[in-house]
Motif scaffolding. Structure first.
Motif, PDB file in Angstrom:
ATOM      1  N   ILE A 154       1.105  -1.400   0.014  1.00 27.76           N
ATOM      2  CA  ILE A 154       0.129   0.032   0.031  1.00 27.76           C
ATOM      3  C   ILE A 154       0.949   1.298  -0.072  1.00 27.76           C
ATOM      4  N   GLU A 155       0.520   2.319  -0.403  1.00 26.05           N
ATOM      5  CA  GLU A 155       1.451   3.537  -0.717  1.00 26.05           C
ATOM      6  C   GLU A 155       0.385   4.783  -0.605  1.00 26.05           C
ATOM      7  N   ALA A 156       1.050   5.659   0.258  1.00 21.97           N
ATOM      8  CA  ALA A 156       0.216   7.136   0.195  1.00 21.97           C
ATOM      9  C   ALA A 156       1.226   8.289   0.177  1.00 21.97           C
ATOM     10  N   THR A 157       0.717   9.297  -0.171  1.00 21.16           N
ATOM     11  CA  THR A 157       1.305  10.361  -0.152  1.00 21.16           C
ATOM     12  C   THR A 157       0.823  11.354   0.987  1.00 21.16           C
ATOM     13  N   VAL A 158       1.627  11.922   1.630  1.00 19.26           N
ATOM     14  CA  VAL A 158       1.129  12.680   2.987  1.00 19.26           C
ATOM     15  C   VAL A 158       0.911  14.113   2.417  1.00 19.26           C
TER      16      VAL A 158
END
Ligand code: ZN
Length: 284
Positions: A276-280
């Motif tokens: 899973i991958e997320a930008t802050v």
């Protein structure tokens, strides 16, 4: 099987992630439940139809859908603290003899690739790579030897934490419960594909730099110990989500401590599950 909850222009529903994309379970069999908890509740009856659907050609490209949290609104989000030796050491706390449980608000559950918010009230935002177990059966007082029977499957999770809010009171709940701070996914992998859940490499990256690199064999209390223990206190229900602890390497323990800032990209990877991958982003 890899079960997904996804959204496209026709709405939100459940499917299977296969090599060629996403199988839409509504198309595969219109009689199947439309949401993940509904599917779990009827699992004994519908499992055959879902397994048959897994051999279908994909209905949709994965790029054509938004993957949602596989369970969008669990009844409970439970999480254990201090459960890998290296993380206990870096936190400077003694090894617990009792399992240390807290909850994350169900409203913190978040889609696997959507931005995670840097709160208005704190810059001390941190990541925690975790194996997440999803309960599939209503149960109470589950013996450790039978705990595998109540697990519907596993996903990757980021137990995103606001460190100062975590520790400014003895209870961690607020610091663990900010909106967007429980991304899980990208899908639920069924136990038959996982094999031993205590033999999975687990890693966290920030902007491509590896920050956590461990294996679920290093869990102090393993997944089945955890289910046996919490089910002594509370009934577990289909869709309940359990964050099983994070290894060493969190930002707060780096020298100097290094917290997430807007624009950073976090990636949590677990063997046999995926990432899973997320930008802050700044909280709007
Ligand atoms: Zn955690």
């Amino acid at each position: 099987m890899k079960l997904v909850t996804f959204t496209d222009t026709a709405g939100t529903r459940i499917g299977l992630a296969v090599d060629s994309g996403i199988v839409d379970l509504k198309k595969a069999d219109p009689d199947l439940p439309r949401d993940m908890i509904g599917l779990m509740n009827q699992w004994q009856a519908v499992r055959g139809a879902v397994e048959r659907a897994a051999s279908r050609k994909a209905d949709l490209a994965q790029s054509a859908v938004k993957l949602e949290a596989p369970v969008q609104r669990p009844g409970k989000v439970l999480a254990i603290g201090l459960n890998y030796a290296d993380h206990i050491a870096e936190s400077g706390q003694p090894t617990p003899t009792e399992q240390v449980w807290f909850t994350k608000a169900v409203t913190s559950i978040h889609a696997p690739f959507e931005p995670v918010q840097l709160p208005k009230v704190s810059p001390l935002l941190d990541y925690e790579a975790e194996l997440v177990a999803v309960i599939g059966k209503r149960c109470k007082h589950v013996p450790k030897e039978k705990a595998h029977e109540v697990v519907f499957g596993y996903c990757a999770g980021n137990d995103v934490t606001v460190r100062d809010w975590q520790f400014k009171t003895p209870q961690w709940v607020l610091g663990k419960s900010f909106d967007t701070h429980a991304p899980i996914g990208p899908w639920i992998v069924t136990p038959d594909e996982i094999g031993d859940p205590h033999a999975l490499g687990i890693r966290a990256f920030v902007n491509g730099e590896k920050r956590q690199d461990s294996n679920t064999k290093h869990l102090v209390f393993n997944v089945f110990d955890q289910i046996a223990h919490i089910s002594k206190a509370m009934t577990l229900e289909p869709g309940d989500v359990i964050f099983t602890g994070t290894p060493g390497g969190v930002g707060a323990a780096l020298k100097p401590p290094t917290f997430l800032k807007a624009g950073d990209v976090t990636r949590i990877e677990i063997d046999k599950i995926g990432a899973i991958e997320a930008t802050v982003v700044a909280e709007p």
